[in-house]
Each structure stands twice: as structure tokens, then as C-alpha cells.
Design a protein around this motif. Structure first.
Motif, PDB file in Angstrom:
ATOM      1  N   SER A 270     -11.656  -0.691 -19.753  1.00 59.57           N
ATOM      2  CA  SER A 270     -11.748   0.763 -19.795  1.00 59.57           C
ATOM      3  C   SER A 270     -10.911   1.206 -20.988  1.00 59.57           C
ATOM      4  O   SER A 270      -9.716   0.889 -21.053  1.00 59.57           O
ATOM      5  CB  SER A 270     -11.200   1.354 -18.496  1.00 59.57           C
ATOM      6  N   TYR A 271     -11.508   1.922 -21.918  1.00 63.89           N
ATOM      7  CA  TYR A 271     -10.830   2.224 -23.172  1.00 63.89           C
ATOM      8  C   TYR A 271     -11.460   3.460 -23.813  1.00 63.89           C
ATOM      9  O   TYR A 271     -12.442   4.005 -23.312  1.00 63.89           O
ATOM     10  CB  TYR A 271     -10.918   1.027 -24.128  1.00 63.89           C
TER      11      TYR A 271
ATOM     12  N   GLY B  55      -4.771   3.737  -8.365  1.00 65.35           N
ATOM     13  CA  GLY B  55      -5.546   2.994  -7.380  1.00 65.35           C
ATOM     14  C   GLY B  55      -6.027   1.652  -7.886  1.00 65.35           C
ATOM     15  O   GLY B  55      -7.079   1.169  -7.486  1.00 65.35           O
ATOM     16  N   ARG B  56      -5.252   1.025  -8.772  1.00 61.50           N
ATOM     17  CA  ARG B  56      -5.648  -0.282  -9.302  1.00 61.50           C
ATOM     18  C   ARG B  56      -5.771  -1.294  -8.166  1.00 61.50           C
ATOM     19  O   ARG B  56      -4.877  -1.426  -7.352  1.00 61.50           O
ATOM     20  CB  ARG B  56      -4.639  -0.765 -10.336  1.00 61.50           C
ATOM     21  N   ARG B  57      -6.872  -2.009  -8.162  1.00 58.14           N
ATOM     22  CA  ARG B  57      -7.170  -2.923  -7.064  1.00 58.14           C
ATOM     23  C   ARG B  57      -6.690  -4.344  -7.363  1.00 58.14           C
ATOM     24  O   ARG B  57      -6.738  -4.807  -8.503  1.00 58.14           O
ATOM     25  CB  ARG B  57      -8.670  -2.944  -6.816  1.00 58.14           C
ATOM     26  N   TYR B  58      -6.262  -5.024  -6.307  1.00 64.79           N
ATOM     27  CA  TYR B  58      -5.872  -6.427  -6.374  1.00 64.79           C
ATOM     28  C   TYR B  58      -6.445  -7.104  -5.134  1.00 64.79           C
ATOM     29  O   TYR B  58      -6.113  -6.734  -4.002  1.00 64.79           O
ATOM     30  CB  TYR B  58      -4.347  -6.566  -6.403  1.00 64.79           C
TER      31      TYR B  58
ATOM     32  N   VAL C  19      -8.803 -11.050  -8.272  1.00 69.31           N
ATOM     33  CA  VAL C  19      -9.464 -10.043  -9.093  1.00 69.31           C
ATOM     34  C   VAL C  19      -8.508  -8.857  -9.151  1.00 69.31           C
ATOM     35  O   VAL C  19      -8.050  -8.385  -8.105  1.00 69.31           O
ATOM     36  CB  VAL C  19     -10.810  -9.611  -8.470  1.00 69.31           C
ATOM     37  N   ALA C  20      -8.203  -8.391 -10.351  1.00 74.00           N
ATOM     38  CA  ALA C  20      -7.220  -7.319 -10.475  1.00 74.00           C
ATOM     39  C   ALA C  20      -7.587  -6.356 -11.593  1.00 74.00           C
ATOM     40  O   ALA C  20      -8.135  -6.760 -12.615  1.00 74.00           O
ATOM     41  CB  ALA C  20      -5.842  -7.905 -10.746  1.00 74.00           C
ATOM     42  N   GLN C  21      -7.270  -5.092 -11.370  1.00 71.58           N
ATOM     43  CA  GLN C  21      -7.293  -4.102 -12.444  1.00 71.58           C
ATOM     44  C   GLN C  21      -5.851  -3.937 -12.883  1.00 71.58           C
ATOM     45  O   GLN C  21      -4.954  -3.712 -12.063  1.00 71.58           O
ATOM     46  CB  GLN C  21      -7.830  -2.756 -11.954  1.00 71.58           C
ATOM     47  N   THR C  22      -5.624  -4.088 -14.172  1.00 78.42           N
ATOM     48  CA  THR C  22      -4.259  -4.042 -14.679  1.00 78.42           C
ATOM     49  C   THR C  22      -4.262  -3.498 -16.104  1.00 78.42           C
ATOM     50  O   THR C  22      -5.318  -3.295 -16.702  1.00 78.42           O
ATOM     51  CB  THR C  22      -3.631  -5.447 -14.608  1.00 78.42           C
ATOM     52  N   LEU C  23      -3.073  -3.269 -16.647  1.00 77.11           N
ATOM     53  CA  LEU C  23      -2.972  -2.832 -18.035  1.00 77.11           C
ATOM     54  C   LEU C  23      -3.434  -3.950 -18.954  1.00 77.11           C
ATOM     55  O   LEU C  23      -3.162  -5.123 -18.707  1.00 77.11           O
ATOM     56  CB  LEU C  23      -1.540  -2.425 -18.359  1.00 77.11           C
TER      57      LEU C  23
ATOM     58  N   MET D  50      -0.996  -2.144 -23.838  1.00 73.51           N
ATOM     59  CA  MET D  50      -0.902  -1.551 -22.504  1.00 73.51           C
ATOM     60  C   MET D  50      -1.338  -0.084 -22.451  1.00 73.51           C
ATOM     61  O   MET D  50      -0.917   0.666 -21.599  1.00 73.51           O
ATOM     62  CB  MET D  50       0.519  -1.693 -21.940  1.00 73.51           C
ATOM     63  N   GLN D  51      -2.217   0.321 -23.379  1.00 79.57           N
ATOM     64  CA  GLN D  51      -2.742   1.683 -23.358  1.00 79.57           C
ATOM     65  C   GLN D  51      -3.988   1.790 -22.482  1.00 79.57           C
ATOM     66  O   GLN D  51      -4.286   2.867 -21.965  1.00 79.57           O
ATOM     67  CB  GLN D  51      -3.100   2.139 -24.773  1.00 79.57           C
TER      68      GLN D  51
END
Length: 197
Positions: free
Chosen positions: A90-91, A149-152, A164-168, A174-175
Motif C-alpha cells: 500500500s503506497y 488494524g494491522r493483521r497478524y 501473514v502480517a501487515q506491517t510497515l 517505513m512510510q
């Protein structure tokens, strides 16, 4: 890709920034291949690349300099103390710092302009479902972190952890966010809860 600002350059910050989500989906075939990696002994870093190649990964014509290998579908595999396989980003695109859509140009990847967190969450949900189907069980851990709400979601697979993770995202300093599959020994795979499964 976003990059650090160059002090000698006069950047134009007035251009409209457009949100994008790019992905190389976790299909059932990709989930099966990555689950196969999680079933391997991963304690010897010197043998990981040859084991990946035996599972159908390739290590030639890599678009990313730091990548160890990639899946035939286009997922790049990076290594540190564990393997990490990004499958969505996502950017923002626009302005002088990030004028073009880099991720959407990679083989096997596609991008959607105007997409945001909901689109990224849908890609993550599809990945979690693909691994749930392949592994025959829901994740042992499935949590959402922080205000975004980042998922792990994580599974134990033959002594290793697949998450499975959403992270920076590190390439953007880290933007931006990315969705990634982590594979490795439980003690080395990032866990935002800082506890074992």
C-alpha cells in the motif's frame, strides 16, 4: 518507490498523491509452495537457497537486488533470521519522490490506483484463507494490531512458524505498508505480541 529526500534537489510536494495497492496474490499453488518451505528444516541458512530451488523457486533475473529467490508467480523471497515474502504493498504515487508505480510493473504483480486499506485487507484475507485451506486449520493466532488494524495471523508448521502480517514496509523507510508472509523458526519470526504461539 519512495526514497529518502535528497537535500540538493528541490522537490515538488504540490503534485497530487494517489493511493495504490499492488499485489502478487497468494493463490492456492503459492500457499502450497510456501507451506512446503515452512515444512523444511530452516536452521541452516547455507542450505535454504538450494531447498527453495528444489521447491521450484528461481534465482535468476531477480528485479530486486537483495532478494534471495522468487516464486515462478513473482513473489520475492528475502532473508534475515527468517524468510519474508511480500505479496502486497500500500503506497502513494505522485510528486517527485515517487512519480511512477514501481510495484505494479514487476512480473506477476498488478496494481490498482485509488485503492486503500480495504483493498489491502481483502488481499490479506485471501492469503489467510489460502493458507487455512492448504494447512487444513485456521491460524493459531489471528489478531489485529494498533489503530490501523494491522493483521497478524500465524500457524505452527512442523516446528516452524508461518505468519501473514501487515506491517510497515522497509523499502519506503517505513512510510508505507506491506503484507508479508514470514517463515522461520518460531524464535526468529516477527510477532507483534512478543510472545510465542
Amino acid at each position: 518507490m519512495n526514497s529518502a529526500a535528497d537535500e540538493d534537489h528541490d522537490y515538488n510536494y504540490d503534485d497530487e498523491l494517489v493511493p495504490y495497492v499492488a499485489c502478487c496474490p497468494i493463490t492456492p499453488e503459492v500457499a502450497e509452495r510456501l507451506a512446503g518451505v515452512a515444512r523444511l528444516p530452516l536452521d541452516d541458512p547455507d542450505e535454504v537457497e538450494s531447498r527453495l530451488l528444489a521447491l521450484g523457486f528461481v534465482d535468476d533475473d531477480l528485479e530486486m537486488d537483495d532478494a534471495l529467490a522468487r516464486t515462478p508467480e513473482g513473489h520475492y523471497v528475502f532473508t534475515d533470521e527468517h524468510l519474508w515474502v511480500p505479496f502486497a504493498y500500500s503506497y502513494y504515487v505522485g510528486g517527485d519522490l515517487n512519480p511512477e508505480d514501481f510495484w505494479g510493473t514487476l512480473p506477476g504483480w498488478n496494481s490498482q490506483a485509488g485503492a486503500g486499506q480495504e483493498a489491502l485487507e481483502a488481499v490479506i484475507e485471501a492469503a489467510v484463507q489460502a493458507f487455512t485451506n492448504v494447512l487444513g486449520m485456521p491460524p493459531a493466532v489471528d489478531v489485529r494490531q494498533d489503530s490501523k488494524g494491522r493483521r497478524y495471523a500465524a500457524w505452527q508448521v512442523d516446528g516452524n512458524r508461518l505468519a501473514v502480517a501487515q506491517t510497515l514496509e522497509p523499502f519506503s523507510y517505513m512510510q508505507d505498508d506491506h503484507a508479508v508472509v514470514y517463515i522461520g523458526q518460531a524464535k526468529t519470526v516477527p510477532d507483534p505480541r512478543s510472545t510465542s504461539i
